[in-house]
Design a protein around this motif. Structure first.
Motif, PDB file in Angstrom:
ATOM      1  N   ASN A  72     104.335   0.385  53.714  1.00 24.94           N
ATOM      2  CA  ASN A  72     103.498  -0.271  52.730  1.00 24.94           C
ATOM      3  C   ASN A  72     103.338  -1.684  52.866  1.00 24.94           C
ATOM      4  O   ASN A  72     103.703  -2.441  53.889  1.00 24.94           O
ATOM      5  CB  ASN A  72     104.315  -0.138  51.437  1.00 24.94           C
ATOM      6  N   VAL A  73     102.370  -2.352  51.949  1.00 25.37           N
ATOM      7  CA  VAL A  73     102.352  -3.646  52.106  1.00 25.37           C
ATOM      8  C   VAL A  73     102.521  -4.381  50.781  1.00 25.37           C
ATOM      9  O   VAL A  73     102.352  -4.037  49.684  1.00 25.37           O
ATOM     10  CB  VAL A  73     100.783  -4.198  52.324  1.00 25.37           C
ATOM     11  N   ASN A  74     103.596  -5.312  50.881  1.00 23.43           N
ATOM     12  CA  ASN A  74     103.937  -6.221  49.796  1.00 23.43           C
ATOM     13  C   ASN A  74     102.832  -7.040  49.358  1.00 23.43           C
ATOM     14  O   ASN A  74     102.516  -7.944  50.014  1.00 23.43           O
ATOM     15  CB  ASN A  74     105.225  -7.034  50.381  1.00 23.43           C
ATOM     16  N   GLY A  75     102.522  -6.955  48.099  1.00 25.26           N
ATOM     17  CA  GLY A  75     101.186  -7.609  47.417  1.00 25.26           C
ATOM     18  C   GLY A  75     101.794  -9.118  46.785  1.00 25.26           C
ATOM     19  O   GLY A  75     101.040  -9.779  46.347  1.00 25.26           O
ATOM     20  N   GLY A  76     103.226  -9.243  46.804  1.00 22.16           N
ATOM     21  CA  GLY A  76     103.595 -10.623  46.238  1.00 22.16           C
ATOM     22  C   GLY A  76     103.982 -10.311  44.826  1.00 22.16           C
ATOM     23  O   GLY A  76     103.983  -9.082  44.349  1.00 22.16           O
ATOM     24  N   SER A  77     104.289 -11.419  44.300  1.00 18.04           N
ATOM     25  CA  SER A  77     104.738 -11.462  42.786  1.00 18.04           C
ATOM     26  C   SER A  77     104.359 -12.797  42.084  1.00 18.04           C
ATOM     27  O   SER A  77     104.134 -13.723  42.707  1.00 18.04           O
ATOM     28  CB  SER A  77     106.305 -11.384  42.702  1.00 18.04           C
ATOM     29  N   ASP A  78     104.524 -12.826  40.824  1.00 22.85           N
ATOM     30  CA  ASP A  78     104.220 -13.979  40.133  1.00 22.85           C
ATOM     31  C   ASP A  78     104.709 -13.741  38.813  1.00 22.85           C
ATOM     32  O   ASP A  78     104.787 -12.686  38.120  1.00 22.85           O
ATOM     33  CB  ASP A  78     102.865 -14.186  39.967  1.00 22.85           C
ATOM     34  N   THR A  79     105.242 -15.063  38.164  1.00 24.53           N
ATOM     35  CA  THR A  79     105.673 -14.864  36.816  1.00 24.53           C
ATOM     36  C   THR A  79     104.389 -15.665  36.035  1.00 24.53           C
ATOM     37  O   THR A  79     104.239 -16.929  36.246  1.00 24.53           O
ATOM     38  CB  THR A  79     106.953 -15.887  36.556  1.00 24.53           C
ATOM     39  N   ILE A  80     103.823 -14.929  34.965  1.00 25.09           N
ATOM     40  CA  ILE A  80     102.763 -15.613  34.470  1.00 25.09           C
ATOM     41  C   ILE A  80     103.247 -15.768  33.036  1.00 25.09           C
ATOM     42  O   ILE A  80     104.108 -15.092  32.305  1.00 25.09           O
ATOM     43  CB  ILE A  80     101.411 -14.497  34.217  1.00 25.09           C
ATOM     44  N   THR A  81     102.524 -16.864  32.447  1.00 26.67           N
ATOM     45  CA  THR A  81     102.941 -17.191  31.003  1.00 26.67           C
ATOM     46  C   THR A  81     101.451 -17.018  30.030  1.00 26.67           C
ATOM     47  O   THR A  81     100.648 -17.709  30.189  1.00 26.67           O
ATOM     48  CB  THR A  81     103.204 -18.962  30.931  1.00 26.67           C
ATOM     49  N   LEU A  82     101.842 -16.074  29.300  1.00 26.56           N
ATOM     50  CA  LEU A  82     100.158 -15.748  28.401  1.00 26.56           C
ATOM     51  C   LEU A  82     100.432 -16.948  27.429  1.00 26.56           C
ATOM     52  O   LEU A  82     101.308 -17.583  26.815  1.00 26.56           O
ATOM     53  CB  LEU A  82     100.566 -14.484  27.865  1.00 26.56           C
ATOM     54  N   ASP A  83      99.145 -17.065  26.889  1.00 29.02           N
ATOM     55  CA  ASP A  83      98.849 -17.708  25.918  1.00 29.02           C
ATOM     56  C   ASP A  83      99.739 -17.634  24.628  1.00 29.02           C
ATOM     57  O   ASP A  83      99.929 -16.625  24.398  1.00 29.02           O
ATOM     58  CB  ASP A  83      97.482 -17.853  25.352  1.00 29.02           C
ATOM     59  N   LYS A  84     100.298 -18.596  24.067  1.00 30.76           N
ATOM     60  CA  LYS A  84     100.968 -18.249  22.842  1.00 30.76           C
ATOM     61  C   LYS A  84     100.069 -18.109  21.755  1.00 30.76           C
ATOM     62  O   LYS A  84      99.115 -18.500  21.490  1.00 30.76           O
ATOM     63  CB  LYS A  84     101.645 -19.637  22.424  1.00 30.76           C
ATOM     64  N   ILE A  85     100.507 -16.998  21.199  1.00 33.03           N
ATOM     65  CA  ILE A  85      99.825 -16.168  20.074  1.00 33.03           C
ATOM     66  C   ILE A  85     100.267 -17.058  18.758  1.00 33.03           C
ATOM     67  O   ILE A  85     101.362 -17.187  18.524  1.00 33.03           O
ATOM     68  CB  ILE A  85     100.198 -14.829  19.876  1.00 33.03           C
ATOM     69  N   PRO A  86      99.327 -17.595  18.051  1.00 27.63           N
ATOM     70  CA  PRO A  86      99.481 -18.281  16.761  1.00 27.63           C
ATOM     71  C   PRO A  86     100.438 -17.502  15.842  1.00 27.63           C
ATOM     72  O   PRO A  86     100.075 -16.187  15.473  1.00 27.63           O
ATOM     73  CB  PRO A  86      98.307 -18.771  16.396  1.00 27.63           C
ATOM     74  N   ARG A  87     101.432 -17.674  15.332  1.00 29.25           N
ATOM     75  CA  ARG A  87     102.379 -17.284  14.519  1.00 29.25           C
ATOM     76  C   ARG A  87     102.505 -17.873  13.394  1.00 29.25           C
ATOM     77  O   ARG A  87     101.591 -18.269  12.495  1.00 29.25           O
ATOM     78  CB  ARG A  87     103.632 -16.750  15.255  1.00 29.25           C
ATOM     79  N   MET A  88     103.680 -17.981  13.095  1.00 26.62           N
ATOM     80  CA  MET A  88     104.171 -18.875  11.910  1.00 26.62           C
ATOM     81  C   MET A  88     103.822 -20.489  12.225  1.00 26.62           C
ATOM     82  O   MET A  88     103.668 -20.805  13.266  1.00 26.62           O
ATOM     83  CB  MET A  88     105.807 -18.823  11.678  1.00 26.62           C
ATOM     84  N   SER A  89     103.613 -21.111  10.927  1.00 24.92           N
ATOM     85  CA  SER A  89     103.302 -22.505  10.783  1.00 24.92           C
ATOM     86  C   SER A  89     104.618 -23.337  11.432  1.00 24.92           C
ATOM     87  O   SER A  89     105.820 -22.571  11.561  1.00 24.92           O
ATOM     88  CB  SER A  89     103.197 -22.719   9.496  1.00 24.92           C
ATOM     89  N   THR A  90     104.286 -24.432  11.875  1.00 27.04           N
ATOM     90  CA  THR A  90     105.263 -25.192  12.467  1.00 27.04           C
ATOM     91  C   THR A  90     105.309 -26.702  11.769  1.00 27.04           C
ATOM     92  O   THR A  90     104.356 -26.897  11.147  1.00 27.04           O
ATOM     93  CB  THR A  90     105.238 -25.280  13.776  1.00 27.04           C
ATOM     94  N   ILE A  91     106.332 -27.351  11.840  1.00 26.36           N
ATOM     95  CA  ILE A  91     106.346 -28.835  11.000  1.00 26.36           C
ATOM     96  C   ILE A  91     105.809 -29.923  12.158  1.00 26.36           C
ATOM     97  O   ILE A  91     106.464 -29.752  13.480  1.00 26.36           O
ATOM     98  CB  ILE A  91     107.629 -29.019  10.726  1.00 26.36           C
ATOM     99  N   LYS A  92     104.979 -30.516  11.851  1.00 27.35           N
ATOM    100  CA  LYS A  92     104.449 -31.529  12.924  1.00 27.35           C
ATOM    101  C   LYS A  92     105.567 -32.651  13.207  1.00 27.35           C
ATOM    102  O   LYS A  92     106.579 -32.774  12.370  1.00 27.35           O
ATOM    103  CB  LYS A  92     103.213 -32.264  12.285  1.00 27.35           C
ATOM    104  N   ASN A  93     105.523 -33.189  14.401  1.00 25.62           N
ATOM    105  CA  ASN A  93     106.429 -34.283  14.962  1.00 25.62           C
ATOM    106  C   ASN A  93     106.096 -35.634  14.354  1.00 25.62           C
ATOM    107  O   ASN A  93     106.694 -36.631  14.675  1.00 25.62           O
ATOM    108  CB  ASN A  93     106.608 -34.464  16.356  1.00 25.62           C
ATOM    109  N   ILE A 134     102.602 -30.103   7.880  1.00 27.76           N
ATOM    110  CA  ILE A 134     102.585 -28.423   8.495  1.00 27.76           C
ATOM    111  C   ILE A 134     101.481 -28.360   9.359  1.00 27.76           C
ATOM    112  O   ILE A 134     100.361 -28.652   8.946  1.00 27.76           O
ATOM    113  CB  ILE A 134     102.737 -27.527   7.402  1.00 27.76           C
ATOM    114  N   ASP A 135     101.538 -27.775  10.519  1.00 24.48           N
ATOM    115  CA  ASP A 135     100.548 -27.243  11.387  1.00 24.48           C
ATOM    116  C   ASP A 135     100.413 -25.671  11.211  1.00 24.48           C
ATOM    117  O   ASP A 135     101.369 -24.960  11.089  1.00 24.48           O
ATOM    118  CB  ASP A 135     100.980 -27.320  12.942  1.00 24.48           C
ATOM    119  N   LYS A 136      99.143 -25.391  10.524  1.00 27.96           N
ATOM    120  CA  LYS A 136      99.039 -24.168  10.210  1.00 27.96           C
ATOM    121  C   LYS A 136      98.177 -23.530  11.377  1.00 27.96           C
ATOM    122  O   LYS A 136      97.291 -23.954  11.760  1.00 27.96           O
ATOM    123  CB  LYS A 136      98.439 -23.846   8.823  1.00 27.96           C
ATOM    124  N   PHE A 137      98.615 -22.043  11.863  1.00 27.68           N
ATOM    125  CA  PHE A 137      97.758 -21.678  12.994  1.00 27.68           C
ATOM    126  C   PHE A 137      96.942 -20.299  12.454  1.00 27.68           C
ATOM    127  O   PHE A 137      95.823 -19.721  13.102  1.00 27.68           O
ATOM    128  CB  PHE A 137      98.467 -21.012  14.040  1.00 27.68           C
TER     129      PHE A 137
END
Length: 436
Positions: free
Chosen positions: A115-136, A152-155
């Protein structure tokens, strides 16, 4: 973070390329991840392999793609693709580990390749807007017990409301206040609140306290995502939270001047005792005293002698374990003082009556607000005698008048002695009056 990408790896003549794309569902918090598998064949690297099972590993789980490998080389073969639904974490984040293997099970240019090893990667998907957060960012002074506005940041869109609350704690984060709600089912993105002072006893040795905020997001009245936290906000305890001084006792440390009931220049020393206490858990760290151009530290101190007369202001400053201060002032009056002094003392016989001797006396002693116990006396004796006879005495503090001494023998020489004394010391001067 991304919604597409690729990686590749291979052997001489053959490279496995893995491409991925993601489409996201905001409401359901998942991404559909499509992975496409390619084999890039080099010039004159031909293949003639019947259908094989190739594998894509998603977070360690294998997914099969079946394809045959036919090529004369110098082309890219698409081996197939697979789409898998990837659910995100409650906060909308997601990392995915990918790896790829292409099966050959064939002899390639004289070498058997499994076989041929095609390699690997760890990918970070875009964050899906969920709960609102408090701004800094926050509007306000960052002092407890003063108005602030939390932002408050609302998504999400639609009917979105929030519950917002906080806890207060000191350096020991294991000891906290209860939750304080500052908004319930609120659609406002600017939450006004006044951080409480009630728990400053949790921070007895520092004037900085910490606040953690929590926020729940609701869409159409239903909890959306998980609770979001914003931790470690710094708020100062206001300077109005200060220690107290309940008593200041000032007494003269010089027994002689203390008995006079007044403070005396160059003699009195001040013994200052301060009773102070902290507030809401704080303790008194130090007492600072400013008196007569001197600086002292301690709740029971004694100054040096007061070398100036007039009004003396004494400032007492209590400093607690939060470095908050409270100051109070006391005033005392210091009476001027000088040593008893005789400016002139002498005697002479009167011409018209030599039995009478006039004695000039000029002396002065400090009044000390009429508290100085002054005494004076004039004594006489014959020259050569050891016996002094008091002829006049008094308690005047200042005298510039003459004294007449009667019935003195015209055949004898006399000497006179003036002694003046006050609370501290005395002065003596002797004058003579001779017969003619």
């Amino acid at each position: 973070m991304a919604l597409n990408g690729s990686y590749q790896k291979g052997i001489t003549g053959y490279t496995v390329k893995t491409e991925w794309t993601a489409t996201q569902n905001v409401e359901e918090n998942y991404s559909d991840l499509t992975i496409s598998l390619y084999l890039i064949c080099g010039y004159r690297y031909n293949l003639s392999i019947s259908s094989k099972n190739h594998y894509i590993y998603i977070d360690g789980s294998p997914y099969k793609i079946s394809s045959s490998l036919y090529t004369n080389g110098n082309e890219t073969l698409k081996l197939g693709e697979s789409t898998k639904r990837i659910y995100h974490n409650p906060d909308g984040t997601r990392e995915v580990n990918l790896s790829t293997v292409v099966q050959f099970n064939a002899t390639i240019k004289g070498t058997y390749v499994t076989n041929v090893n095609g390699g690997s990667d760890t990918i970070t998907l875009d964050k899906i807007p969920r709960m609102s957060t408090i701004k800094n960012t926050m509007i306000g002074s960052k002092y407890l017990n003063s108005p602030h506005t939390l932002q408050i940041d609302k998504f999400l869109t639609g009917n979105i409301t929030h519950d917002v609350w906080y806890i207060v704690y000191g350096d020991d984060a294991t000891k906290t206040s209860n939750w304080y709600y500052i908004a319930r089912n609120s659609s406002s993105l600017d939450i006004e609140f006044v951080p409480t002072l009630e728990h400053i006893n949790l921070q007895p040795n520092n004037d900085v306290m910490y606040i953690d905020f929590g926020i729940k997001t609701y869409k159409d009245g239903e909890l959306f995502g998980e609770i979001a936290y914003s931790k470690g906000w710094h708020f100062k305890i206001p300077d109005s939270i200060q220690p107290s001084i309940s008593n200041v006792e000032i007494v003269d440390a010089n027994a002689k001047t203390k008995a006079l009931g007044v403070y005396v220049q160059n003699h009195s020393k001040l013994n200052i005792k301060t009773t102070a206490s902290g507030i809401a858990g704080s303790t008194i760290k130090s007492i600072k005293i400013l008196a007569a151009n001197q600086v002292f530290f301690g709740s029971n101190i004694t100054t040096n002698e007061l070398n100036a007369a007039g009004t003396v202001e004494i400032q007492i400053i209590a400093i607690d374990s939060r470095n908050k201060t409270f100051s109070t002032t006391r005033s005392i009056t210091v009476e001027p003082y000088f040593l008893p002094s005789i400016n002139n003392f002498k005697g002479q016989r009167l011409e018209k009556d030599e039995r009478t001797i006039t004695i000039e006396r000029n002396f002065k002693m400090a009044s000390i607000a009429n508290k100085d116990p002054c005494n004076w006396k004039v004594e006489r004796r014959q020259i050569g005698s050891s016996n002094w006879l008091t002829i006049q005495q008094g308690t005047d503090k200042v005298l510039t008048t003459n004294l007449l001494a009667y019935n003195n023998s015209t055949d004898l020489d006399y000497e006179f002695r003036l002694t003046i004394s006050d609370f501290y010391t005395s002065a003596t001067q002797i004058g003579r009056a001779s017969c003619r």
